[in-house]
Scaffold this motif. Structure first.
Motif, PDB file in Angstrom:
ATOM      1  N   ILE A  61       3.163   1.004   2.251  1.00 53.08           N
ATOM      2  CA  ILE A  61       2.155   1.533   1.335  1.00 53.08           C
ATOM      3  C   ILE A  61       2.845   1.785   0.003  1.00 53.08           C
ATOM      4  CG2 ILE A  61       0.378   3.244   0.931  1.00 53.08           C
ATOM      5  CD1 ILE A  61      -0.081   1.835   3.531  1.00 53.08           C
ATOM      6  N   GLY A  62       2.404   1.100  -1.026  1.00 50.85           N
ATOM      7  CA  GLY A  62       2.996   1.261  -2.347  1.00 50.85           C
ATOM      8  C   GLY A  62       2.132   2.152  -3.224  1.00 50.85           C
ATOM      9  N   ALA A  63       2.746   3.158  -3.846  1.00 52.23           N
ATOM     10  CA  ALA A  63       2.061   3.973  -4.842  1.00 52.23           C
ATOM     11  C   ALA A  63       2.135   3.225  -6.169  1.00 52.23           C
ATOM     12  CB  ALA A  63       2.716   5.349  -4.952  1.00 52.23           C
ATOM     13  N   GLY A  64       0.988   2.926  -6.738  1.00 51.05           N
ATOM     14  CA  GLY A  64       0.935   2.009  -7.866  1.00 51.05           C
ATOM     15  C   GLY A  64       1.268   2.633  -9.209  1.00 51.05           C
ATOM     16  N   THR A  65       1.638   1.768 -10.151  1.00 49.83           N
ATOM     17  CA  THR A  65       1.842   2.168 -11.537  1.00 49.83           C
ATOM     18  C   THR A  65       1.183   1.130 -12.426  1.00 49.83           C
ATOM     19  OG1 THR A  65       3.470   2.475 -13.312  1.00 49.83           O
ATOM     20  CG2 THR A  65       4.163   1.135 -11.449  1.00 49.83           C
ATOM     21  N   VAL A  66       0.122   1.513 -13.122  1.00 50.96           N
ATOM     22  CA  VAL A  66      -0.610   0.551 -13.944  1.00 50.96           C
ATOM     23  C   VAL A  66       0.245   0.044 -15.096  1.00 50.96           C
ATOM     24  CG1 VAL A  66      -2.853   1.489 -13.332  1.00 50.96           C
ATOM     25  CG2 VAL A  66      -1.655   2.404 -15.323  1.00 50.96           C
ATOM     26  N   SER A  88       4.920  -7.405   7.631  1.00 53.59           N
ATOM     27  CA  SER A  88       4.309  -6.075   7.695  1.00 53.59           C
ATOM     28  C   SER A  88       2.951  -6.054   7.007  1.00 53.59           C
ATOM     29  CB  SER A  88       5.220  -5.041   7.026  1.00 53.59           C
ATOM     30  OG  SER A  88       5.344  -5.323   5.644  1.00 53.59           O
ATOM     31  N   ARG A  89       2.131  -5.087   7.395  1.00 46.99           N
ATOM     32  CA  ARG A  89       0.932  -4.794   6.634  1.00 46.99           C
ATOM     33  C   ARG A  89       1.340  -4.307   5.247  1.00 46.99           C
ATOM     34  NH1 ARG A  89      -3.921  -3.201   9.179  1.00 46.99           N
ATOM     35  NH2 ARG A  89      -3.923  -3.504  11.437  1.00 46.99           N
ATOM     36  N   VAL A  90       0.433  -4.438   4.271  1.00 46.50           N
ATOM     37  CA  VAL A  90       0.680  -3.850   2.955  1.00 46.50           C
ATOM     38  C   VAL A  90      -0.608  -3.236   2.423  1.00 46.50           C
ATOM     39  CG1 VAL A  90       2.597  -5.363   2.292  1.00 46.50           C
ATOM     40  CG2 VAL A  90       0.243  -6.026   1.737  1.00 46.50           C
ATOM     41  N   ALA A  91      -0.460  -2.198   1.629  1.00 54.03           N
ATOM     42  CA  ALA A  91      -1.583  -1.590   0.915  1.00 54.03           C
ATOM     43  C   ALA A  91      -1.029  -0.941  -0.340  1.00 54.03           C
ATOM     44  CB  ALA A  91      -2.293  -0.555   1.780  1.00 54.03           C
ATOM     45  N   SER A  92      -1.885  -0.803  -1.335  1.00 48.84           N
ATOM     46  CA  SER A  92      -1.480  -0.209  -2.605  1.00 48.84           C
ATOM     47  C   SER A  92      -2.455   0.905  -2.965  1.00 48.84           C
ATOM     48  CB  SER A  92      -1.469  -1.259  -3.719  1.00 48.84           C
ATOM     49  OG  SER A  92      -0.608  -2.335  -3.385  1.00 48.84           O
ATOM     50  N   VAL A  93      -1.921   1.979  -3.543  1.00 48.14           N
ATOM     51  CA  VAL A  93      -2.722   3.148  -3.882  1.00 48.14           C
ATOM     52  C   VAL A  93      -2.435   3.535  -5.321  1.00 48.14           C
ATOM     53  CG1 VAL A  93      -3.128   5.587  -3.402  1.00 48.14           C
ATOM     54  CG2 VAL A  93      -2.716   4.012  -1.516  1.00 48.14           C
ATOM     55  N   TYR A  94      -3.506   3.739  -6.108  1.00 43.28           N
ATOM     56  CA  TYR A  94      -3.322   4.309  -7.442  1.00 43.28           C
ATOM     57  C   TYR A  94      -4.208   5.533  -7.573  1.00 43.28           C
ATOM     58  CZ  TYR A  94      -3.269   5.279 -12.360  1.00 43.28           C
ATOM     59  OH  TYR A  94      -3.139   5.929 -13.561  1.00 43.28           O
ATOM     60  N   ALA A  95      -3.622   6.674  -7.868  1.00 40.77           N
ATOM     61  CA  ALA A  95      -4.372   7.921  -8.039  1.00 40.77           C
ATOM     62  C   ALA A  95      -3.656   8.812  -9.045  1.00 40.77           C
ATOM     63  CB  ALA A  95      -4.536   8.639  -6.705  1.00 40.77           C
ATOM     64  N   ALA A  96      -3.168   8.196 -10.138  1.00 41.81           N
ATOM     65  CA  ALA A  96      -2.441   8.955 -11.170  1.00 41.81           C
ATOM     66  C   ALA A  96      -1.322   9.760 -10.520  1.00 41.81           C
ATOM     67  CB  ALA A  96      -3.417   9.830 -11.955  1.00 41.81           C
ATOM     68  N   CYS A  97      -1.188  11.037 -10.879  1.00 47.79           N
ATOM     69  CA  CYS A  97      -0.061  11.828 -10.372  1.00 47.79           C
ATOM     70  C   CYS A  97      -0.115  12.038  -8.860  1.00 47.79           C
ATOM     71  CB  CYS A  97      -0.021  13.187 -11.068  1.00 47.79           C
ATOM     72  SG  CYS A  97       0.266  13.082 -12.842  1.00 47.79           S
ATOM     73  N   ALA A  98      -1.297  11.871  -8.268  1.00 43.58           N
ATOM     74  CA  ALA A  98      -1.443  12.047  -6.825  1.00 43.58           C
ATOM     75  C   ALA A  98      -1.215  10.746  -6.051  1.00 43.58           C
ATOM     76  CB  ALA A  98      -2.827  12.598  -6.510  1.00 43.58           C
TER      77      ALA A  98
END
Length: 409
Positions: A61-66, A88-98
């Protein structure tokens, strides 16, 4: 800590936990390289800490950076490719500081649902110098773009307004705010992963340039490059791989704000017929912490330490109250009494906080979980909180993103 003791704080609580097998970071700084490099270093450190091989990981799971462009938007796949494709599975999350905490929550969901036994969570950033601004050009439907562009309220201005309000309502002073920086810099000096590793005096804070009155340069966190990663796993996987008593994540909160349902009381103007209700009690940050406490079945009295988002010194003081460590307006008294310093009742930001690291947005919430992990294991060296058993991390990001993570040992 046994479940009965943890439940003493109240709340419904659940017992679904995941293990933190490994924690790793790339030191914060201004290195001038790709965020991918920082994330890979952190990931490999977390894997080594867990005693696992990359092939043991079932999901990333990658925490994203725009700001990282296309690779940043697909951070999970970006890090998986950099480490070497292995299915592996992959997913990306973007939620600013969270972002980091939401990535942790996504990993936890995969583990508890049986989709993966071990998940690598990674976040990294190569932040630009200066004030953050929304990426991607003009966005008139984005409230944060409007705040920046129409009001001129960059983040330091926002922090300054918060500080000024505390001074007006509670009598806080700039000297009080400076003591937060003094406390956190003392801890950062003991943290080899921090960017700023020198103690700071209150006089140095007062002598630094005014950025957004009443806050000065040393009251506000910098922007930084950095990376952080954790390896999460099911409790069964942890036991099979030599971790019989790991640090456990007991709760993750990712709530949004609430708006009250109101009725305008204006003559000769038709209004909504809905019944007006009182605004929800407390602040958004109280909701963030409260949801985590309820899920974990604990209260603030059970905490050994807290890692909070000290974007400014005044905001850290606000967090004391929003976490329930004290009542409204009592944060400065807690600070003055030394309760939030190392050796105090509930040390806050013993990592050094953003004051010592600067802000590497998608990595920061993961870095907080790393610090909780090391503290609960008793591996934090000179900044160790004695007997640490329960820790909380908390932050608030743009566009209503908030998060808190509770870890226990």
């Amino acid at each position: 800590m046994d479940d009965v003791a943890l439940a003493a704080g109240g709340g419904a609580g659940v017992t679904a936990e995941v293990a933190v097998l490994g924690a790793g970071m790339h030191p914060w700084g201004k290195w001038g390289r790709s965020f991918v490099e920082y994330g890979v270093v952190a990931a490999r450190a977390a894997l080594a800490d867990a005693g696992l091989q990359w092939r043991d990981i079932g999901s990333v799971i990658g925490a994203g950076t725009v700001r990282g462009g296309y690779p940043g938007y697909i951070a999970g796949a970006t890090f998986a490719r950099a480490l070497g494709w292995q299915g592996s599975r992959v997913a990306s999350v973007y939620a600013a500081c969270a972002s980091g905490a939401q990535a942790v929550d996504a990993a936890r969901a995969q583990i508890l649902s049986g989709q993966a036994d071990a998940v690598l969570v990674v976040g990294a950033d190569a932040a630009p110098k200066g004030f953050f601004r929304p990426a991607g050009g003009d966005r008139p439907d984005d409230p944060d773009w409007l705040r920046f562009r129409v009001l001129g309220a960059t983040n330091p201005v926002y922090f300054g307004l918060y500080a000024r309000r505390r001074m007006a309502v509670y009598g806080d002073t700039t000297d009080d705010f400076a003591q937060v920086k003094v406390k956190n810099a003392a801890m950062g000096a003991l943290n080899p992963r921090a960017r700023y590793r020198s103690p700071v005096t209150a006089e140095e804070v007062a002598a630094s340039a005014v950025v957004a009155d009443p806050l000065r340069l040393l009251d506000i966190c910098a922007t930084s490059d950095g990376g952080a990663a954790v390896v999460l796993a099911s409790m069964e996987f942890a036991r099979r791989h030599g971790h019989p008593e790991p640090v456990r994540i007991r709760a993750v909160s990712t709530v949004t704000p609430r708006f009250p349902n109101t009725v305008l009381d204006l003559p000769d103007i038709a209004t909504d017929s809905a019944v007006a209700v009182d605004p929800p009690g407390g602040t958004f940050r109280m909701s963030i912490a409260g949801a985590a406490y309820e899920e974990a079945g604990i209260g603030p009295e059970d905490l050994s330490l807290a890692e909070v988002y000290d974007l400014s010194t005044a905001l850290e003081v606000q967090w004391y109250e929003d976490l329930g460590l004290c009542g409204a307006g009592e944060g400065v008294r807690l600070l003055r009494d030394g309760a939030t310093a190392l050796g105090g009742r509930v040390p806050v930001n013993v990592s050094g906080g953003l004051a010592s690291f600067g802000e590497a947005v998608p990595a920061q919430a993961i870095a907080q979980v790393c610090e909780l992990t090391w503290q609960l294991r008793g591996e934090a060296g000179g900044r160790q909180v004695a007997g640490a058993r329960v820790g909380i991390s908390a932050n608030q990001g743009l566009f209503g993103h908030g998060s808190a993570v509770i870890a226990v040992r």
